[in-house]
Design an enzyme around this catalytic site. Structure first.
Site, PDB file in Angstrom:
ATOM      1  N   HIS A   1       0.873  -1.189   0.000  1.00 47.30           N
ATOM      2  CA  HIS A   1       0.000   0.000   0.000  1.00 47.30           C
ATOM      3  C   HIS A   1       0.906   1.234   0.000  1.00 47.30           C
ATOM      4  O   HIS A   1       1.492   1.568  -1.012  1.00 47.30           O
ATOM      5  CB  HIS A   1      -0.930  -0.103   1.215  1.00 47.30           C
ATOM      6  CG  HIS A   1      -2.040   0.894   1.268  1.00 47.30           C
ATOM      7  ND1 HIS A   1      -2.422   1.658   0.213  1.00 47.30           N
ATOM      8  CD2 HIS A   1      -2.880   1.247   2.294  1.00 47.30           C
ATOM      9  CE1 HIS A   1      -3.438   2.434   0.565  1.00 47.30           C
ATOM     10  NE2 HIS A   1      -3.730   2.202   1.833  1.00 47.30           N
TER      11      HIS A   1
ATOM     12  N   HIS B   1      -2.908  -2.511  -9.830  1.00 48.61           N
ATOM     13  CA  HIS B   1      -3.779  -1.899  -8.844  1.00 48.61           C
ATOM     14  C   HIS B   1      -5.020  -2.754  -8.711  1.00 48.61           C
ATOM     15  O   HIS B   1      -5.494  -3.293  -9.710  1.00 48.61           O
ATOM     16  CB  HIS B   1      -4.155  -0.472  -9.270  1.00 48.61           C
ATOM     17  CG  HIS B   1      -4.693   0.346  -8.154  1.00 48.61           C
ATOM     18  ND1 HIS B   1      -6.015   0.294  -7.779  1.00 48.61           N
ATOM     19  CD2 HIS B   1      -4.090   1.224  -7.318  1.00 48.61           C
ATOM     20  CE1 HIS B   1      -6.188   1.111  -6.757  1.00 48.61           C
ATOM     21  NE2 HIS B   1      -5.049   1.688  -6.454  1.00 48.61           N
TER      22      HIS B   1
ATOM     23  N   ASP C   1       2.270   5.299  -7.431  1.00 48.47           N
ATOM     24  CA  ASP C   1       3.568   5.207  -6.765  1.00 48.47           C
ATOM     25  C   ASP C   1       4.745   5.008  -7.695  1.00 48.47           C
ATOM     26  O   ASP C   1       5.894   5.063  -7.256  1.00 48.47           O
ATOM     27  CB  ASP C   1       3.545   4.069  -5.744  1.00 48.47           C
ATOM     28  CG  ASP C   1       2.767   4.469  -4.521  1.00 48.47           C
ATOM     29  OD1 ASP C   1       2.829   5.653  -4.172  1.00 48.47           O
ATOM     30  OD2 ASP C   1       2.100   3.604  -3.939  1.00 48.47           O
TER      31      ASP C   1
HETATM   32  N1  ACO Z   1       4.154  -7.213 -11.128  1.00 47.38           N
HETATM   33  C1  ACO Z   1       4.007  -8.417 -11.726  1.00 47.38           C
HETATM   34  N2  ACO Z   1       2.856  -9.109 -11.719  1.00 47.38           N
HETATM   35  C2  ACO Z   1       1.815  -8.584 -11.072  1.00 47.38           C
HETATM   36  C3  ACO Z   1       1.890  -7.335 -10.432  1.00 47.38           C
HETATM   37  C4  ACO Z   1       3.106  -6.635 -10.482  1.00 47.38           C
HETATM   38  N3  ACO Z   1       3.253  -5.452  -9.905  1.00 47.38           N
HETATM   39  N4  ACO Z   1       0.688  -7.045  -9.872  1.00 47.38           N
HETATM   40  C5  ACO Z   1      -0.102  -8.079 -10.145  1.00 47.38           C
HETATM   41  N5  ACO Z   1       0.574  -9.010 -10.874  1.00 47.38           N
HETATM   42  C6  ACO Z   1       0.038 -10.254 -11.435  1.00 47.38           C
HETATM   43  C7  ACO Z   1      -0.127 -11.311 -10.354  1.00 47.38           C
HETATM   44  O1  ACO Z   1       1.029 -12.143 -10.237  1.00 47.38           O
HETATM   45  C8  ACO Z   1      -1.312 -12.077 -10.873  1.00 47.38           C
HETATM   46  O2  ACO Z   1      -0.877 -12.895 -11.927  1.00 47.38           O
HETATM   47  P1  ACO Z   1      -1.531 -14.370 -12.118  1.00 47.38           P
HETATM   48  O3  ACO Z   1      -2.954 -14.116 -12.485  1.00 47.38           O
HETATM   49  O4  ACO Z   1      -0.712 -15.013 -13.193  1.00 47.38           O
HETATM   50  O5  ACO Z   1      -1.388 -15.079 -10.792  1.00 47.38           O
HETATM   51  C9  ACO Z   1      -2.193 -10.992 -11.508  1.00 47.38           C
HETATM   52  O6  ACO Z   1      -1.270  -9.955 -11.898  1.00 47.38           O
HETATM   53  C10 ACO Z   1      -3.238 -10.407 -10.550  1.00 47.38           C
HETATM   54  O7  ACO Z   1      -2.571  -9.986  -9.362  1.00 47.38           O
HETATM   55  P2  ACO Z   1      -3.276  -9.891  -7.931  1.00 47.38           P
HETATM   56  O8  ACO Z   1      -2.242  -9.998  -6.863  1.00 47.38           O
HETATM   57  O9  ACO Z   1      -4.412 -10.876  -7.871  1.00 47.38           O
HETATM   58  O10 ACO Z   1      -3.896  -8.453  -7.980  1.00 47.38           O
HETATM   59  P3  ACO Z   1      -4.384  -7.608  -6.745  1.00 47.38           P
HETATM   60  O11 ACO Z   1      -5.466  -6.751  -7.242  1.00 47.38           O
HETATM   61  O12 ACO Z   1      -4.678  -8.489  -5.578  1.00 47.38           O
HETATM   62  O13 ACO Z   1      -3.091  -6.752  -6.343  1.00 47.38           O
HETATM   63  C11 ACO Z   1      -1.581  -4.991  -6.030  1.00 47.38           C
HETATM   64  C12 ACO Z   1      -2.977  -5.400  -6.497  1.00 47.38           C
HETATM   65  C13 ACO Z   1      -1.353  -5.451  -4.567  1.00 47.38           C
HETATM   66  C14 ACO Z   1      -1.470  -3.486  -6.051  1.00 47.38           C
HETATM   67  C15 ACO Z   1      -0.531  -5.644  -6.959  1.00 47.38           C
HETATM   68  O14 ACO Z   1      -0.737  -5.233  -8.290  1.00 47.38           O
HETATM   69  C16 ACO Z   1       0.904  -5.362  -6.525  1.00 47.38           C
HETATM   70  O15 ACO Z   1       1.424  -6.075  -5.672  1.00 47.38           O
HETATM   71  N6  ACO Z   1       1.557  -4.317  -7.116  1.00 47.38           N
HETATM   72  C17 ACO Z   1       2.897  -3.944  -6.743  1.00 47.38           C
HETATM   73  C18 ACO Z   1       2.869  -3.126  -5.474  1.00 47.38           C
HETATM   74  C19 ACO Z   1       2.309  -1.739  -5.713  1.00 47.38           C
HETATM   75  O16 ACO Z   1       2.678  -1.040  -6.638  1.00 47.38           O
HETATM   76  N7  ACO Z   1       1.404  -1.319  -4.785  1.00 47.38           N
HETATM   77  C20 ACO Z   1       0.838   0.039  -4.836  1.00 47.38           C
HETATM   78  C21 ACO Z   1      -0.628  -0.013  -5.057  1.00 47.38           C
HETATM   79  S1  ACO Z   1      -1.255   1.618  -5.233  1.00 47.38           S
HETATM   80  C22 ACO Z   1      -1.410   2.217  -3.683  1.00 47.38           C
HETATM   81  O17 ACO Z   1      -1.579   1.574  -2.714  1.00 47.38           O
HETATM   82  C23 ACO Z   1      -1.323   3.644  -3.550  1.00 47.38           C
END
Ligand code: ACO
Length: 433
Positions: A273, A313, A369
């Protein structure tokens, strides 16, 4: 009017659920994209929605922020984020989020004055509390604790249904957040605390408390002050995100706003987050140079390089509108500070990821971010301060939601679970195991 036999093209805005065990069925109206779980329970009492992470659950009704993740739309109280970032200030946006309308000149002057009058913190918060931390304490950890500690300084905060008290705590929290944030930073680098300068505006005052050394008055570069103001506007609210949900959940037990806000800060502390922009800088630093970007992207795709920080996201499945604004702001900041050397790596990473099937098929785009950390770093903020810089403006959003939740007379947050543990079994004395 419902669908009729003459006009079969009219689709009812409802769903029908059938309990196949009994054949009983129930029609539930779809209202603003949702169906009421209370209606569902009429047909299926004791059958729970299994929804870890609340991915498909609307936990409340809210009039504060509108977000369309598919279209990349974000509006506070109906005003597009682009418009607010261009024309407003954080303090005005805080007023808008909390009161629902933009202030008149008189209303804004009174609000500004009130906030300015509450920027000081009790001497004991700083001298006895903050200075009691270990020298290398993370400033976000200090902030979480300091915000919680404020509840012991303002006992009237427990009067959450007294409008005057509620207003006072909201004012105090918004006003004191920059003071606590800067104090945490100054302590962690061994610099003396700088008292608020009430002749300065909100952001200039924060920068003064951060950077002032021995000069009688610290005047920040106006381009950097404005950039910070824009970043604060962009971070002020984002509807039911993890930290706001924490604020609502803790607030639903009618705890005081400082305790609820500390819980929200704690939720923001995590790398998924508010810690994501810190993670972005660490990732870019680790990549080291543009030539290493393709190999890094491959390792992310293979699952060996972790996630691409600052990408993806839960709600945005297109380009985060805040990321677009931040990218422009970054250019203005770099004209003053010089270009952040990590920018080229970030641009290359974005270019490769946006044309790669792995990321496009999962609809992973840069989020707020991805670029904010580059700006903060160029402005001289240490990485540990990034989540703190997020918490300062998000306080307005947290409080707007807290207030809304209390006015809705909402129930205490108490979800159900699907039990997956052991069946009943007798206790075995330790010597017989
Ligand atoms: N890099 C690579 N792969 C990713 C990423 C990423 N940043 N984010 C999601 N994926 C992939 C997952 O591995 C998954 O793949 P799969 O279907 O083959 O298993 C798919 O995309 C869906 O991912 P989820 O984890 O189910 O998506 P969720 O909505 O739960 O997660 C999150 C959202 C936590 C923001 C995620 O995208 C992430 O971890 N991003 C990186 C951290 C980040 O930038 N956080 C800031 C968010 S914005 C904020 O809080 C202000």
């Amino acid at each position: 009017m419902g669908p009729s036999q003459e006009d079969s093209s009219v689709v009812a805005e409802s769903i029908t659920i059938i309990d196949n065990r009994t054949g009983n069925q129930l029609e539930i109206p779809i209202d603003r994209g949702g169906v009421a779980a209370s209606e569902w329970s009429k047909l299926l009492p004791g059958i729970w929605f299994y929804d870890p992470g609340f991915v498909s659950t609307a936990a409340c009704e809210s009039t504060i922020t509108y977000l369309d993740g598919d279209e990349g739309i974000l509006r506070y109280r109906g005003y597009p984020i682009e418009d607010l970032a261009e024309n407003s200030t954080y303090l005005e946006v805080a007023y808008l989020l909390l009161r629902g309308e933009l202030p008149t000149v008189e209303e804004f002057d009174a609000w500004h004055h009130e906030i300015t009058m509450h920027t000081f913190i009790h001497e004991n918060v700083r001298k006895r509390f903050l200075e009691g931390f270990h020298y290398d304490a993370h400033p976000m950890g200090m902030l979480v604790s300091a915000v919680a500690a404020l509840s012991t300084f303002y006992l009237d905060a427990k009067e959450i249904f007294d409008p005057a008290s509620r207003h006072k705590q909201i004012t105090r929290l918004i006003a004191k957040m920059p003071t606590l944030a800067a104090a945490a930073h100054r302590f962690s680098v061994g610099m003396p605390f700088v008292y608020p300068d009430n002749s300065l505006d909100f952001c200039s005052n924060f920068l003064s408390m951060m950077w002032k050394v021995a000069e009688p008055r610290f005047d920040a570069n106006p381009v950097l002050t404005r950039a910070l103001d824009i970043l604060f506007i962009l971070h002020a609210d984002h509807e039911q995100n993890c930290s706001t949900t924490a604020m609502r959940v803790v607030g639903s037990s009618h705890s005081d706003p400082y305790s609820a806000c500390a819980a929200a800060c704690a939720a923001l502390y995590g790398p998924r987050h508010g810690g994501a922009n810190e993670a972005v800088i660490r990732m870019l630093t680790e990549i080291g140079s543009i030539e290493n970007v393709p190999a890094f992207v491959d390792s992310v795709k293979q699952g060996t390089g972790g996630r691409l920080q600052g990408f993806g996201h839960r709600v945005y499945k297109s380009y985060d509108p805040r990321a677009k604004i931040i990218k422009r702001t970054a250019d203005q900041v770099f004209e003053i500070t010089g270009k952040n050397p990590l920018l080229d790596i970030a641009l290359k990473l974005e270019e490769i990821a946006l044309s790669d099937e792995y990321f496009t098929s999962r609809r992973l785009y840069p989020n707020v971010d991805f670029y904010s950390g580059l700006i903060y770093q160029a402005m001289g903020f240490p990485l540990e301060m990034f989540p703190v810089l997020f918490a300062i403006p998000r306080t307005a959003g947290w409080l707007a939601h807290w207030q809304e939740m209390l006015d809705q007379d909402s129930k205490i947050a108490r979800p159900r679970q699907l039990y997956a543990g052991a069946e009943e079994r007798p206790y075995v004395p330790i010597g017989s195991r």
